[in-house]
Design a protein around this motif. Sequence first.
Motif, PDB file in Angstrom:
ATOM      1  N   VAL A  18       0.849  -1.203   0.000  1.00  0.00           N
ATOM      2  CA  VAL A  18       0.000   0.000   0.000  1.00  0.00           C
ATOM      3  C   VAL A  18       0.881   1.248   0.000  1.00  0.00           C
ATOM      4  CG1 VAL A  18      -1.897   1.186   1.152  1.00  0.00           C
ATOM      5  CG2 VAL A  18      -1.732  -1.313   1.282  1.00  0.00           C
ATOM      6  N   SER A  19       2.000   1.203   0.738  1.00  0.00           N
ATOM      7  CA  SER A  19       2.924   2.342   0.780  1.00  0.00           C
ATOM      8  C   SER A  19       3.419   2.700  -0.620  1.00  0.00           C
ATOM      9  CB  SER A  19       4.127   2.022   1.671  1.00  0.00           C
ATOM     10  OG  SER A  19       3.742   1.808   3.004  1.00  0.00           O
ATOM     11  N   TYR A  20       3.746   1.685  -1.415  1.00  0.00           N
ATOM     12  CA  TYR A  20       4.256   1.951  -2.766  1.00  0.00           C
ATOM     13  C   TYR A  20       3.196   2.625  -3.639  1.00  0.00           C
ATOM     14  CZ  TYR A  20       8.195  -1.033  -1.482  1.00  0.00           C
ATOM     15  OH  TYR A  20       9.292  -1.565  -0.866  1.00  0.00           O
ATOM     16  N   LYS A  21       1.948   2.197  -3.488  1.00  0.00           N
ATOM     17  CA  LYS A  21       0.875   2.833  -4.257  1.00  0.00           C
ATOM     18  C   LYS A  21       0.649   4.268  -3.787  1.00  0.00           C
ATOM     19  CE  LYS A  21      -1.549  -1.528  -5.109  1.00  0.00           C
ATOM     20  NZ  LYS A  21      -2.755  -2.343  -4.809  1.00  0.00           N
ATOM     21  N   PHE A 293     -18.689   6.905  18.155  1.00  0.00           N
ATOM     22  CA  PHE A 293     -17.786   5.940  18.775  1.00  0.00           C
ATOM     23  C   PHE A 293     -16.453   5.941  18.024  1.00  0.00           C
ATOM     24  CE2 PHE A 293     -21.437   4.385  20.965  1.00  0.00           C
ATOM     25  CZ  PHE A 293     -20.962   3.672  22.056  1.00  0.00           C
ATOM     26  N   PHE A 294     -15.378   6.164  18.754  1.00  0.00           N
ATOM     27  CA  PHE A 294     -14.041   6.161  18.177  1.00  0.00           C
ATOM     28  C   PHE A 294     -13.653   4.747  17.737  1.00  0.00           C
ATOM     29  CE2 PHE A 294      -9.420   5.603  18.858  1.00  0.00           C
ATOM     30  CZ  PHE A 294      -8.922   6.581  18.022  1.00  0.00           C
ATOM     31  N   ILE A 295     -13.100   4.629  16.530  1.00  0.00           N
ATOM     32  CA  ILE A 295     -12.552   3.353  16.068  1.00  0.00           C
ATOM     33  C   ILE A 295     -11.033   3.384  16.202  1.00  0.00           C
ATOM     34  CG2 ILE A 295     -12.302   1.726  14.162  1.00  0.00           C
ATOM     35  CD1 ILE A 295     -14.936   2.800  13.021  1.00  0.00           C
ATOM     36  N   GLU A 296     -10.392   4.279  15.432  1.00  0.00           N
ATOM     37  CA  GLU A 296      -8.937   4.404  15.515  1.00  0.00           C
ATOM     38  C   GLU A 296      -8.484   5.662  14.797  1.00  0.00           C
ATOM     39  OE1 GLU A 296      -7.563   0.779  13.702  1.00  0.00           O
ATOM     40  OE2 GLU A 296      -7.428   1.691  11.724  1.00  0.00           O
ATOM     41  N   ILE A 297      -7.222   5.993  14.991  1.00  0.00           N
ATOM     42  CA  ILE A 297      -6.601   7.123  14.306  1.00  0.00           C
ATOM     43  C   ILE A 297      -5.458   6.582  13.449  1.00  0.00           C
ATOM     44  CG2 ILE A 297      -5.079   7.617  16.275  1.00  0.00           C
ATOM     45  CD1 ILE A 297      -5.266  10.610  15.478  1.00  0.00           C
ATOM     46  N   ASN A 298      -5.299   7.150  12.280  1.00  0.00           N
ATOM     47  CA  ASN A 298      -4.242   6.733  11.359  1.00  0.00           C
ATOM     48  C   ASN A 298      -3.359   7.944  11.086  1.00  0.00           C
ATOM     49  OD1 ASN A 298      -2.750   6.013   8.991  1.00  0.00           O
ATOM     50  ND2 ASN A 298      -4.299   4.469   8.509  1.00  0.00           N
ATOM     51  N   THR A 299      -2.090   7.868  11.488  1.00  0.00           N
ATOM     52  CA  THR A 299      -1.198   9.019  11.349  1.00  0.00           C
ATOM     53  C   THR A 299      -0.433   9.036  10.030  1.00  0.00           C
ATOM     54  OG1 THR A 299       0.575   7.869  12.533  1.00  0.00           O
ATOM     55  CG2 THR A 299      -0.917   9.254  13.840  1.00  0.00           C
ATOM     56  N   ILE A 300      -0.470   7.933   9.281  1.00  0.00           N
ATOM     57  CA  ILE A 300       0.073   7.909   7.908  1.00  0.00           C
ATOM     58  C   ILE A 300      -1.017   7.323   7.018  1.00  0.00           C
ATOM     59  CG2 ILE A 300       1.972   7.212   6.388  1.00  0.00           C
ATOM     60  CD1 ILE A 300       3.086   8.803   8.591  1.00  0.00           C
ATOM     61  N   PRO A 301      -2.090   8.073   6.772  1.00  0.00           N
ATOM     62  CA  PRO A 301      -3.208   7.531   6.007  1.00  0.00           C
ATOM     63  C   PRO A 301      -2.859   7.312   4.544  1.00  0.00           C
ATOM     64  CG  PRO A 301      -3.581   9.843   6.536  1.00  0.00           C
ATOM     65  CD  PRO A 301      -2.338   9.443   7.250  1.00  0.00           C
ATOM     66  N   GLY A 302      -3.545   6.358   3.914  1.00  0.00           N
ATOM     67  CA  GLY A 302      -3.314   6.034   2.509  1.00  0.00           C
ATOM     68  C   GLY A 302      -3.481   7.231   1.595  1.00  0.00           C
ATOM     69  N   GLN A 303      -2.688   7.222   0.508  1.00  0.00           N
ATOM     70  CA  GLN A 303      -2.675   8.379  -0.391  1.00  0.00           C
ATOM     71  C   GLN A 303      -2.761   7.984  -1.863  1.00  0.00           C
ATOM     72  OE1 GLN A 303      -2.753  11.634   0.683  1.00  0.00           O
ATOM     73  NE2 GLN A 303      -3.008  10.691   2.691  1.00  0.00           N
ATOM     74  N   THR A 304      -3.491   6.904  -2.170  1.00  0.00           N
ATOM     75  CA  THR A 304      -3.773   6.642  -3.578  1.00  0.00           C
ATOM     76  C   THR A 304      -4.854   7.620  -4.031  1.00  0.00           C
ATOM     77  OG1 THR A 304      -5.549   5.041  -3.209  1.00  0.00           O
ATOM     78  CG2 THR A 304      -3.286   4.191  -3.185  1.00  0.00           C
TER      79      THR A 304
END
Length: 334
Positions: A18-21, A293-304
Amino acid sequence: MKTKVALVTGGYTGEAEVSYKSSAFVYSQLDKEKYDVYLIDITTDGWYYKDEQGNKYAIDKDDFSVSLNNVKIKFDVAFIILHGTPGEDGRLQGYFDMIGLPYTSCNALTSALTMNKGYTKAILADIPELNVAKSVLLFENHRAEAAEIVQSKLQLPYFVKPNAGGSSIGMSKVKTKDALQEALDKAYAAENTGAQVLVEEFVSGREFSQGIFRNAKGELIVLPATEVKTTREFFDFEAKYVPGLTEEITPADLTQEQKERAARIIKEIYIRLNCKGMVRVDFFLENGTDKFFFIEINTIPGQTAQSFIPQQVRAYGMKETDFYAELIEAALVK
C-alpha cells in the motif's frame, strides 16, 4: 533553490504494498518546479534511493544522505508515506529527530502511542461527545487464556484485531464463541505487530473516516467526512483495496449538527494526542443513539487517488498538489 524532499516509502510489514501505491500517487502530485523529490525505499533488505529508471543507491544512515555522481545529497525534509513499521510507529521519526531532519508526520511519541490502539483509546476516553467501545487488551502472556478473558469481560459479537496493526490486516469479526480462538490466533500472528491483540464489543452503526491537518499557517483544517458502506462483513483489507466491494460517499450525508460535532471531536483528538501533519480519524455513528464511537486514528493515512484523504481534499475544494505542499511547508516551519 528547490527544496529537497525525501519521499519515504516501503516498510517492514504487509502494508508495504500500500505504501508503494500511496507514494507513487504523492510523487505524481508534488510540484517538481518547487521540489526536488527523491523516492526513498526502506525495507528489511536495506535503505535505498530509487531513481525513475529503477536504479538503487544506498542511503547513508549516519545522516540520511545519498551520493549521486560523487555528489552528496542531503534532504531538507522527509515526506513519510510508509504505512506500518518503521514509518508509522515512531521509529523513523525518532531517527529523524536524532539527525535533525524535519518530517511531515506526527512526532515519535505520538506515532508510537497511536499505533497502540488500546493505549490511544485510554487517552481519548474522557473527550466530551466521544464514546469508546468496551474492550480488552491482550498481551503475549495472556495468550493461553485469551479466549477465557474475553468471554468473561465482553459480550458477543466482537471485533478482534492486532493492537498495533493497520489496513485491517489480521482483523476478524466474531459472532460465536467457537470462532473466537481462530480470530485471536490470526491477530496474534499478524506480522510485526508486537503480539498484542485488542478485542472490542461490536458497535452497530454507520462508519465514517475523516481527515484533519495543520497547514503552514498553523491552522487546523477538518476535511469533509467519508461514509463507508461495504458489502463485506466489515471494512477489512479486501474491502479497502479490492474495487467494487465498498461504496465511499464523500462528502458524507450528515446533518449540520453532526458535522459540527464531528469537527469538534476530531480537533480535540488531534490536540489531545499532539498530532502533526495530516491524520485520519475513523468512527461509528451508532444506530439509534446518534453517538460517535471512536474506532482508531491513522497518522500515515493512505494516499492513492481513491484513498479517503485525497477524496476529502478534493471535496474540500483543494488540489492534492497544493495539499501536499502545505504539509511540506508546515513541516519546515521552525
